[in-house]
Design a protein around this motif. Structure first.
Motif, PDB file in Angstrom:
ATOM      1  N   ALA A 168       0.856  -1.267   0.223  1.00 37.30           N
ATOM      2  CA  ALA A 168      -0.233  -0.276  -0.123  1.00 37.30           C
ATOM      3  C   ALA A 168       0.708   1.324   0.073  1.00 37.30           C
ATOM      4  O   ALA A 168       1.133   2.281  -0.922  1.00 37.30           O
ATOM      5  N   ALA A 169       2.181   1.482   0.506  1.00 37.27           N
ATOM      6  CA  ALA A 169       2.859   2.223   0.682  1.00 37.27           C
ATOM      7  C   ALA A 169       3.310   2.578  -0.556  1.00 37.27           C
ATOM      8  O   ALA A 169       3.644   3.908  -1.001  1.00 37.27           O
ATOM      9  N   GLN A 170       4.153   1.587  -1.797  1.00 37.56           N
ATOM     10  CA  GLN A 170       4.465   1.549  -2.051  1.00 37.56           C
ATOM     11  C   GLN A 170       3.828   2.184  -3.687  1.00 37.56           C
ATOM     12  O   GLN A 170       3.911   3.214  -4.188  1.00 37.56           O
ATOM     13  N   LEU A 171       2.388   1.782  -2.813  1.00 38.84           N
ATOM     14  CA  LEU A 171       1.819   1.917  -4.053  1.00 38.84           C
ATOM     15  C   LEU A 171       1.170   3.453  -4.315  1.00 38.84           C
ATOM     16  O   LEU A 171       0.600   4.726  -4.997  1.00 38.84           O
ATOM     17  N   PHE A 172       0.830   4.647  -2.674  1.00 37.60           N
ATOM     18  CA  PHE A 172       0.953   5.015  -2.687  1.00 37.60           C
ATOM     19  C   PHE A 172       1.634   6.089  -3.081  1.00 37.60           C
ATOM     20  O   PHE A 172       1.981   7.708  -3.780  1.00 37.60           O
ATOM     21  N   SER A 173       3.461   5.356  -2.613  1.00 38.37           N
ATOM     22  CA  SER A 173       4.286   6.461  -3.291  1.00 38.37           C
ATOM     23  C   SER A 173       4.282   7.257  -4.857  1.00 38.37           C
ATOM     24  O   SER A 173       4.360   8.178  -4.912  1.00 38.37           O
ATOM     25  N   GLN A 174       3.903   5.877  -5.429  1.00 40.31           N
ATOM     26  CA  GLN A 174       3.923   5.727  -7.059  1.00 40.31           C
ATOM     27  C   GLN A 174       2.548   7.166  -7.619  1.00 40.31           C
ATOM     28  O   GLN A 174       3.033   7.826  -8.454  1.00 40.31           O
ATOM     29  N   LYS A 175       1.468   7.246  -6.946  1.00 39.72           N
ATOM     30  CA  LYS A 175       0.840   7.424  -7.039  1.00 39.72           C
ATOM     31  C   LYS A 175       0.615   9.062  -7.111  1.00 39.72           C
ATOM     32  O   LYS A 175       0.717   9.774  -7.511  1.00 39.72           O
ATOM     33  N   GLY A 176       1.557   9.476  -5.562  1.00 39.65           N
ATOM     34  CA  GLY A 176       1.810  10.577  -4.857  1.00 39.65           C
ATOM     35  C   GLY A 176       2.841  11.111  -6.711  1.00 39.65           C
ATOM     36  O   GLY A 176       3.079  12.530  -6.047  1.00 39.65           O
ATOM     37  N   ARG A 177       3.664  10.498  -6.453  1.00 33.22           N
ATOM     38  CA  ARG A 177       4.869  10.479  -8.033  1.00 33.22           C
ATOM     39  C   ARG A 177       3.828  11.220  -9.054  1.00 33.22           C
ATOM     40  O   ARG A 177       4.010  11.879  -9.640  1.00 33.22           O
ATOM     41  N   LEU A 178       2.874  10.382  -9.215  1.00 34.24           N
ATOM     42  CA  LEU A 178       1.804  10.421 -10.747  1.00 34.24           C
ATOM     43  C   LEU A 178       1.456  12.249 -10.964  1.00 34.24           C
ATOM     44  O   LEU A 178       1.370  12.637 -11.627  1.00 34.24           O
ATOM     45  N   LEU A 179       1.152  11.865  -9.467  1.00 37.52           N
ATOM     46  CA  LEU A 179      -0.183  13.475  -8.805  1.00 37.52           C
ATOM     47  C   LEU A 179       1.305  14.970  -8.770  1.00 37.52           C
ATOM     48  O   LEU A 179       1.418  15.483  -9.337  1.00 37.52           O
ATOM     49  N   ASP A 180       2.055  14.019  -8.760  1.00 40.29           N
ATOM     50  CA  ASP A 180       3.510  14.796  -8.258  1.00 40.29           C
ATOM     51  C   ASP A 180       4.123  15.740  -9.616  1.00 40.29           C
ATOM     52  O   ASP A 180       4.281  16.723 -10.107  1.00 40.29           O
ATOM     53  N   GLN A 181       4.279  14.298 -10.687  1.00 42.74           N
ATOM     54  CA  GLN A 181       4.113  14.850 -11.741  1.00 42.74           C
ATOM     55  C   GLN A 181       3.501  15.772 -12.715  1.00 42.74           C
ATOM     56  O   GLN A 181       3.640  16.788 -13.692  1.00 42.74           O
ATOM     57  N   LYS A 182       2.083  15.540 -12.679  1.00 39.03           N
ATOM     58  CA  LYS A 182       0.798  15.900 -13.539  1.00 39.03           C
ATOM     59  C   LYS A 182       0.698  17.343 -12.784  1.00 39.03           C
ATOM     60  O   LYS A 182       0.861  18.011 -13.633  1.00 39.03           O
ATOM     61  N   LEU A 183       1.140  17.822 -11.818  1.00 36.17           N
ATOM     62  CA  LEU A 183       0.931  18.511 -11.106  1.00 36.17           C
ATOM     63  C   LEU A 183       1.800  19.625 -11.541  1.00 36.17           C
ATOM     64  O   LEU A 183       1.897  20.921 -11.931  1.00 36.17           O
ATOM     65  N   LYS A 184       3.435  19.324 -11.954  1.00 35.93           N
ATOM     66  CA  LYS A 184       4.458  20.053 -11.878  1.00 35.93           C
ATOM     67  C   LYS A 184       4.116  20.238 -13.636  1.00 35.93           C
ATOM     68  O   LYS A 184       4.220  21.712 -14.700  1.00 35.93           O
ATOM     69  N   ARG A 185       3.203  19.458 -14.502  1.00 38.00           N
ATOM     70  CA  ARG A 185       2.917  19.944 -15.947  1.00 38.00           C
ATOM     71  C   ARG A 185       2.235  20.505 -16.279  1.00 38.00           C
ATOM     72  O   ARG A 185       2.160  21.233 -16.822  1.00 38.00           O
ATOM     73  N   ARG A 186       1.160  20.666 -15.540  1.00 36.14           N
ATOM     74  CA  ARG A 186      -0.192  21.286 -15.216  1.00 36.14           C
ATOM     75  C   ARG A 186       0.461  23.121 -15.201  1.00 36.14           C
ATOM     76  O   ARG A 186      -0.018  23.926 -15.102  1.00 36.14           O
ATOM     77  N   ASN A 187       1.428  23.226 -14.082  1.00 33.74           N
ATOM     78  CA  ASN A 187       1.611  24.702 -13.625  1.00 33.74           C
ATOM     79  C   ASN A 187       3.087  24.739 -14.782  1.00 33.74           C
ATOM     80  O   ASN A 187       2.842  26.202 -15.102  1.00 33.74           O
ATOM     81  N   ARG A 188       3.159  23.828 -15.704  1.00 31.21           N
ATOM     82  CA  ARG A 188       4.550  25.323 -16.740  1.00 31.21           C
ATOM     83  C   ARG A 188       3.454  25.102 -17.959  1.00 31.21           C
ATOM     84  O   ARG A 188       3.913  26.200 -18.799  1.00 31.21           O
TER      85      ARG A 188
END
Length: 202
Positions: free
Chosen positions: A179-199
């Protein structure tokens, strides 16, 4: 504790004449008449040995083990616990025969001679108590072994429970790690998505 010996008989061989019988106080009076009837049937079946000792006879009934030993015109009978070994039965009978022969030397050749009932009771009681003392040592050893086995069973049961709990904890830990690994992956994906949106918004 209860004695190994439940009933003692000194009787006349090849007859139903019971010279003396003894029922220890630990035994129920309800069984007494059945014990007497069975002892009388054993006496009727026994054979006179004419100055020599006969061979041991053993019968098993619902009451326990009946041991009988003819000697001259007497037959000695003990009813013992079903678990009593032949060696213990023979030892009890030989002890009974020796004690009676010592106290009443003429009785084996003349079963109708006078006997002292209190002396016969003392002999029978002593026999029951000595068997009880031997039984106490055996019971004490058995209780010690049983107690040790119970402790070991308890320890093994506890160990198995602990093993089961440890497996449950390992399974929960593995599940939490996944569950922690899945949370970490989803968190990274969400972080990447937010960075793209900001750019894109810049």
């Amino acid at each position: 504790s209860d004695s190994l010996i439940w009933y003692v008989v000194v009787g006349e061989t090849a007859s139903s004449n019971i010279i003396y019988d003894y029922l220890p106080p630990t035994q129920s009076q309800k069984s007494y008449s059945a014990f007497v009837n069975h002892a009388m049937s054993i006496l009727k079946q026994s054979e006179a040995t004419d100055g020599r000792h006969g061979s041991l006879k053993k019968q098993t009934s619902s009451f326990g083990s009946w041991f009988a030993l003819p000697a001259d015109k007497l037959t000695f009978i003990v009813l013992a616990a079903a678990s009593t070994s032949d060696a213990a039965g023979v030892a009890a009978l030989k002890s009974l025969r020796a004690s009676v022969a010592k106290a009443f030397p003429e009785l084996a050749r003349s079963p109708n001679s006078a006997v002292s009932r209190p002396e016969l009771e003392r002999i029978a009681r002593s026999l029951c108590e000595s068997c009880c003392a031997a039984d106490d040592k055996l019971l004490q050893a058995k209780r010690t072994v049983d107690s040790t086995a119970d402790v070991m069973r308890g320890n093994i049961g506890t160990m198995l429970q602990n093993h089961s709990k440890l497996e449950d904890i390992e399974n929960a830990s593995t599940s939490m790690r996944s569950a922690a690994q899945l949370f970490s992956q989803k968190g990274r994906l969400l972080d990447q998505k937010l960075k793209r949106r900001n750019r894109l918004m810049m």
